[in-house]
Motif scaffolding. Structure first.
Motif, PDB file in Angstrom:
ATOM      1  N   MET A  64       0.574  -1.262   0.173  1.00 42.15           N
ATOM      2  CA  MET A  64       0.207  -0.351   0.090  1.00 42.15           C
ATOM      3  C   MET A  64       0.756   1.490   0.093  1.00 42.15           C
ATOM      4  SD  MET A  64      -3.100   1.543   2.969  1.00 42.15           S
ATOM      5  CE  MET A  64      -1.265   2.182   4.063  1.00 42.15           C
ATOM      6  N   ILE A  65       1.719   0.975   1.199  1.00 33.88           N
ATOM      7  CA  ILE A  65       2.533   1.715   0.856  1.00 33.88           C
ATOM      8  C   ILE A  65       3.044   2.294  -0.130  1.00 33.88           C
ATOM      9  CG2 ILE A  65       4.800   3.413   2.066  1.00 33.88           C
ATOM     10  CD1 ILE A  65       4.193   2.084   4.683  1.00 33.88           C
ATOM     11  N   SER A  66       3.985   1.463  -1.351  1.00 33.00           N
ATOM     12  CA  SER A  66       4.565   1.156  -2.501  1.00 33.00           C
ATOM     13  C   SER A  66       3.864   2.899  -3.223  1.00 33.00           C
ATOM     14  CB  SER A  66       5.097   0.154  -3.044  1.00 33.00           C
ATOM     15  OG  SER A  66       6.403  -0.235  -1.785  1.00 33.00           O
ATOM     16  N   GLN A  67       2.073   1.462  -3.436  1.00 35.47           N
ATOM     17  CA  GLN A  67       1.312   2.367  -4.233  1.00 35.47           C
ATOM     18  C   GLN A  67       1.277   3.974  -4.451  1.00 35.47           C
ATOM     19  OE1 GLN A  67       0.238   1.521  -6.800  1.00 35.47           O
ATOM     20  NE2 GLN A  67       0.198  -0.990  -6.829  1.00 35.47           N
ATOM     21  N   PHE A  68       1.742   4.361  -2.559  1.00 36.44           N
ATOM     22  CA  PHE A  68       0.990   5.740  -2.469  1.00 36.44           C
ATOM     23  C   PHE A  68       2.512   6.572  -3.093  1.00 36.44           C
ATOM     24  CE2 PHE A  68       0.822   9.306   0.953  1.00 36.44           C
ATOM     25  CZ  PHE A  68      -0.109   9.653   0.145  1.00 36.44           C
ATOM     26  N   GLY A  69       3.525   5.688  -2.672  1.00 34.57           N
ATOM     27  CA  GLY A  69       4.716   6.872  -3.265  1.00 34.57           C
ATOM     28  C   GLY A  69       4.331   7.535  -4.724  1.00 34.57           C
ATOM     29  N   THR A  70       3.822   7.230  -5.248  1.00 38.13           N
ATOM     30  CA  THR A  70       3.549   7.597  -6.941  1.00 38.13           C
ATOM     31  C   THR A  70       2.298   9.105  -6.801  1.00 38.13           C
ATOM     32  OG1 THR A  70       3.113   5.319  -7.933  1.00 38.13           O
ATOM     33  CG2 THR A  70       2.141   7.021  -9.338  1.00 38.13           C
ATOM     34  N   PRO A  71       1.550   8.900  -6.207  1.00 36.18           N
ATOM     35  CA  PRO A  71       0.976  10.491  -6.233  1.00 36.18           C
ATOM     36  C   PRO A  71       2.316  11.916  -5.163  1.00 36.18           C
ATOM     37  CG  PRO A  71       0.153   8.771  -4.840  1.00 36.18           C
ATOM     38  CD  PRO A  71       0.748   8.240  -5.490  1.00 36.18           C
ATOM     39  N   VAL A  72       3.061  11.405  -4.092  1.00 37.30           N
ATOM     40  CA  VAL A  72       3.491  12.122  -3.737  1.00 37.30           C
ATOM     41  C   VAL A  72       4.464  12.184  -4.511  1.00 37.30           C
ATOM     42  CG1 VAL A  72       5.855  11.607  -1.776  1.00 37.30           C
ATOM     43  CG2 VAL A  72       3.228  11.083  -1.197  1.00 37.30           C
ATOM     44  N   THR A  73       5.137  11.638  -5.602  1.00 33.78           N
ATOM     45  CA  THR A  73       6.292  11.835  -6.257  1.00 33.78           C
ATOM     46  C   THR A  73       5.996  12.374  -7.327  1.00 33.78           C
ATOM     47  OG1 THR A  73       7.904   9.572  -5.869  1.00 33.78           O
ATOM     48  CG2 THR A  73       7.852  11.032  -7.883  1.00 33.78           C
ATOM     49  N   THR A  74       4.930  12.706  -7.735  1.00 35.98           N
ATOM     50  CA  THR A  74       4.094  13.421  -8.451  1.00 35.98           C
ATOM     51  C   THR A  74       3.801  14.735  -7.871  1.00 35.98           C
ATOM     52  OG1 THR A  74       2.816  11.499  -9.653  1.00 35.98           O
ATOM     53  CG2 THR A  74       1.738  13.957  -9.922  1.00 35.98           C
ATOM     54  N   MET A  75       3.088  14.777  -6.794  1.00 34.16           N
ATOM     55  CA  MET A  75       3.381  16.384  -6.470  1.00 34.16           C
ATOM     56  C   MET A  75       4.417  17.121  -5.838  1.00 34.16           C
ATOM     57  SD  MET A  75       2.005  17.191  -2.382  1.00 34.16           S
ATOM     58  CE  MET A  75       3.356  16.158  -1.596  1.00 34.16           C
ATOM     59  N   TRP A  76       5.326  16.268  -5.291  1.00 29.99           N
ATOM     60  CA  TRP A  76       6.347  16.968  -5.564  1.00 29.99           C
ATOM     61  C   TRP A  76       7.687  17.548  -6.438  1.00 29.99           C
ATOM     62  CZ3 TRP A  76       7.078  19.154  -0.659  1.00 29.99           C
ATOM     63  CH2 TRP A  76       7.051  18.796  -0.138  1.00 29.99           C
ATOM     64  N   MET A  77       7.597  16.678  -7.201  1.00 30.63           N
ATOM     65  CA  MET A  77       8.010  16.844  -8.577  1.00 30.63           C
ATOM     66  C   MET A  77       7.565  17.925  -9.152  1.00 30.63           C
ATOM     67  SD  MET A  77      10.771  15.090  -9.917  1.00 30.63           S
ATOM     68  CE  MET A  77      10.322  15.173 -11.633  1.00 30.63           C
ATOM     69  N   ASN A  78       6.211  18.120  -9.597  1.00 26.79           N
ATOM     70  CA  ASN A  78       5.393  19.114  -9.725  1.00 26.79           C
ATOM     71  C   ASN A  78       5.536  20.132  -9.753  1.00 26.79           C
ATOM     72  OD1 ASN A  78       3.491  17.577 -11.587  1.00 26.79           O
ATOM     73  ND2 ASN A  78       2.040  17.346 -10.302  1.00 26.79           N
TER      74      ASN A  78
END
Length: 333
Positions: A64-78
């Motif tokens: 679950m944490i691995s899947q949650f990492g995608t939106p976190v990465t997207t947020m910081w990258m943007n």
């Protein structure tokens, strides 16, 4: 999406409805297996078991944490891209995210498929199979990562054109792809190692690795790299983060030690006999393997195998151990 958004002109609402229908369609396809009563799994009444729910939740938490990492990465990258490289870089990153989703589907599929095999081998204490599945998963995902990277490198422009037709955007995404794509190689390996950890009941280590890789490292790397080395290196942030996580994974043992059962309150000098409870193996558990050991070809879901599975069980795993109280106090594997 195309039908609801464009011909029916439902806009964002259409995209939401299409996403929901996509999930429902997938569920209906999977339910065919149970409706046609293939295999031995059935839907039946059950009693709620909070300890079992907690055990399931704990085992699934790393994924679950691995899947949650995608939106976190997207947020910081943007946020970082808009500051250091501008709007065009944000749009290019959206295209690269689509390519990442395609690659992640392959990597998650391999790791998810290996999980029950690794778990079964761990339960049987079959270290040879554990190592084989682990190495096979690493090699398969590595081949997939290299293949996807080379594919995007060779046909990056045409592939990006599938998601957006703006020439300037395609040029920006294609230029960033060689740096960004290196992350596929490390993501593929980290997902296999993470699956190995939680499949062998090392949940705490799997959770720690997932939190570091998906929540802490990605945030720190994305925020700090542009400050230290300039905005252009932001496309390598995912690669750096996955590399650091891979180093942590690499120090883990490939085959962990097994749990010990300690018996206290015994006289250390006396001898005691321990008889384990016999385990039953069902014929149906062997599935298609029966075709390779029997002189005739049997359908694992056919009448003959199902009948044998209902009336015949084989004993396995029964052990008798005689040892001193001191040995039992030290623990038996």
């Amino acid at each position: 999406d195309w039908l609801f958004v464009f011909p029916l002109q439902w806009g964002i609402k259409g995209a939401a409805v299409a996403s929901g229908l996509g999930q429902v369609s997938g569920l209906l396809i999977l339910l065919i297996h149970f409706i046609r009563k293939k295999g031995v799994l059935r839907f039946k009444k059950f009693r709620l078991s909070p300890p079992l729910f907690w055990k399931i939740f704990k085992r699934g938490l790393p994924e679950m944490i691995s899947q949650f990492g995608t939106p976190v990465t997207t947020m910081w990258m943007n946020q970082v891209l808009i500051k250091v490289l501008g709007d065009m870089a944000v749009s290019a990153f959206s295209v690269l995210s689509y390519l990442t989703s395609l690659s992640m589907g392959i990597f998650f599929g391999v790791s998810g498929g290996l999980q029950p095999l690794i778990g079964q081998s761990y339960g049987k204490k079959d270290e040879a199979s554990l190592r084989w599945y682990f190495r096979a998963g690493l090699l398969i995902n590595l081949a997939g990562g290299v293949g996807m990277y080379l594919l995007f490198l060779a046909f990056g422009g045409p592939i990006c054109f599938l998601f957006n037709s703006d020439p300037q955007l395609i040029s920006a995404a294609t230029e960033a792809l060689p740096q960004f794509g290196w992350a596929f190689l490390f993501i593929s390996q980290n997902l296999i190692i993470s699956a190995y950890l939680y499949s062998t009941k090392r949940t705490a280590q799997a959770i720690f690795a997932a939190v570091c890789r998906c929540l802490i490292l990605n945030t720190l790397v994305i925020l700090l790299l542009p400050l230290l080395f300039g905005g252009g290196i932001i496309w390598q942030a995912k690669t750096k983060e996955e590399t650091v996580a891979g180093v942590f994974h690499g120090v883990q043992h490939a085959a962990p030690g097994y749990e010990r059962l300690r018996v206290t309150g015994l006289d250390e000098k006396k001898q005691y006999r321990l008889d384990s409870r016999p385990q039953l193996l069902r014929v149906g558990d062997f599935g298609s393997l029966l075709r390779h050991v029997l002189p005739v070809k049997l359908n694992p879901n056919g009448l003959a195998v199902q009948t044998a599975d209902s009336y015949y069980k084989m004993y396995d795993g029964q052990q008798t151990v005689t040892a001193s109280g001191a040995a039992y106090s030290a623990g038996i594997m």
